[in-house]
Design an enzyme around this catalytic site. Structure first.
Site, mmCIF file in Angstrom:
data_model
loop_
_atom_site.group_PDB
_atom_site.id
_atom_site.type_symbol
_atom_site.label_atom_id
_atom_site.label_comp_id
_atom_site.label_asym_id
_atom_site.label_seq_id
_atom_site.Cartn_x
_atom_site.Cartn_y
_atom_site.Cartn_z
ATOM 1 N N LYS A 55 0.842 -1.204 0.000
ATOM 2 C CA LYS A 55 0.000 0.000 0.000
ATOM 3 C C LYS A 55 0.877 1.253 0.000
ATOM 4 O O LYS A 55 0.620 2.204 -0.758
ATOM 5 C CB LYS A 55 -0.934 -0.006 1.226
ATOM 6 N N GLN A 99 -4.753 -1.452 9.618
ATOM 7 C CA GLN A 99 -4.651 -2.756 8.962
ATOM 8 C C GLN A 99 -5.292 -3.836 9.832
ATOM 9 O O GLN A 99 -4.952 -3.974 11.002
ATOM 10 C CB GLN A 99 -3.170 -3.080 8.684
ATOM 11 N N ASP A 122 -10.750 3.259 4.149
ATOM 12 C CA ASP A 122 -11.215 1.877 3.975
ATOM 13 C C ASP A 122 -12.737 1.816 3.834
ATOM 14 O O ASP A 122 -13.283 0.791 3.433
ATOM 15 C CB ASP A 122 -10.783 1.011 5.169
#
Ligand code: NDP
Length: 293
Positions: A55, A99, A122
């Site tokens: 990422k 995460q 997200d």
């Protein structure tokens, strides 16, 4: 089969990240702030570390500045909360991602609720889930957004297609179904309690597999000429070799369908491209509506 199309998610992702990079370069030139992404990584799960590294690498390619906040495996909920609260307050950070999965002693729900919804790249905050479900989407979960991007780029208008989504998680299945519904598909969702998953899938023009079950979807599940999107990432061992397989039996299904995403190299890279896109979307939005001082 010679006519089946194996969709190159890596190439679409690279193109998308390049496009986003050009837009960011122009915006920075015009005096807008450079988009900033913060990734919070708790503990030492090797798969999570690889995801985070990928990422960050893609963010840098697009000209998104990035920071990684690392916390020990045994950190407290309060320590994690503090990291997120600080990032919420930083003007140079437009996107925040924690995460997952978190170590068991920490609450995922709590932390996802704590992230500023305007920075929730997200798209997992209940506010963003609600906005998506009610047709006012702001920040959309990255994996389903990446799947939609593939479908629209490769096949254009999806109006009237029957899309069947296998799986109903908040991360993939549910937001995928919402997006397909908004793209004017007829949408069915099947899950572990469905009694006729296979026969429903046989009716799909578009089949999205997100069950987390290795090679669940076999050729019997697939209508000839369907488009198959395989979200699954399952680590398996075949003849002593570690290998990633999807939720679709690729070799069988490829014989029958019109197009299919491979694992790896299909949906995975598109998820990362969507994250970069969301960071730009968040930066633009925050730039347009300055926060109260
Ligand atoms: P979850 O485990 O949270 O959800 C799986 C869903 O599939 C559940 O709704 C479950 O039903 C359903 N399901 C399980 N077994 C069956 C079955 N036999 N038939 C029909 N439905 C079934 O997983 P996620 O949604 O988080 O992820 C799904 C897959 O996608 C995983 O392999 C994951 O690794 C992968 N993934 C890939 C990403 C990428 O970037 N490519 C990103 C995120 C995930 P029920 O609700 O009844 O339990």
């Amino acid at each position: 089969s010679v006519s089946v199309k194996v969709i190159n998610g890596r190439e679409i992702s690279d193109n998308l990240i390049e496009e986003i990079g050009r837009e960011i370069a122009i915006r920075v030139e015009q005096g807008h702030p450079r988009p900033g992404l913060a990734v919070v990584l708790v503990g030492d799960d090797p798969a999570s570390a690889i995801y985070v590294r990928n990422k960050i690498r893609s963010a840098e390619k697009a000209g998104v500045s990035s920071v990684v906040k690392r916390l020990e495996q045994d950190c407290t909920q309060q320590e994690l909360d503090e990291v997120v609260t600080e990032l919420n307050a930083r003007d140079d950070i437009h996107g925040i991602l924690v995460q997952l999965p978190l170590p068991r002693h920490l609450s995922e729900d709590r932390i996802l609720n704590l992230i500023d919804p305007d920075k929730d790249v997200d798209g997992f905050h209940p506010i963003n889930a609600g906005l998506l479900a009610s047709g006012q989407a702001k920040l959309i979960p990255c994996t389903p957004l990446g799947c939609l991007e593939i479908l629209q780029r490769e096949f254009g208008d999806l109006t009237g297609k029957h899309a069947v989504v296998v799986g109903r998680s908040n991360i993939v299945g549910k937001p995928m179904a919402s997006l397909l519904l908004q793209a004017d598909c007829t949408v069915s969702i099947v899950h572990s309690k469905s009694v006729a998953a296979e026969s429903l899938c046989q009716q799909a023009d578009i089949l999205v597999a997100a069950a987390g079950v290795p090679e669940l979807v076999t050729d019997k599940w697939v209508k000839p000429g369907a488009v198959v999107i395989d979200v699954g990432i399952n680590a398996t061992e075949i003849d002593g070799q570690r290998k990633l397989v999807g939720d679709v039996n690729f070799d069988d299904v490829a014989e029958k369908c019109r197009a299919i995403t491979p694992v790896p190299g299909g949906v995975g890279p598109m998820t990362i491209a969507s994250l970069i896109k969301n960071t730009l979307v968040a930066a633009k939005q925050l730039d347009a509506e300055p926060q109260a001082v």
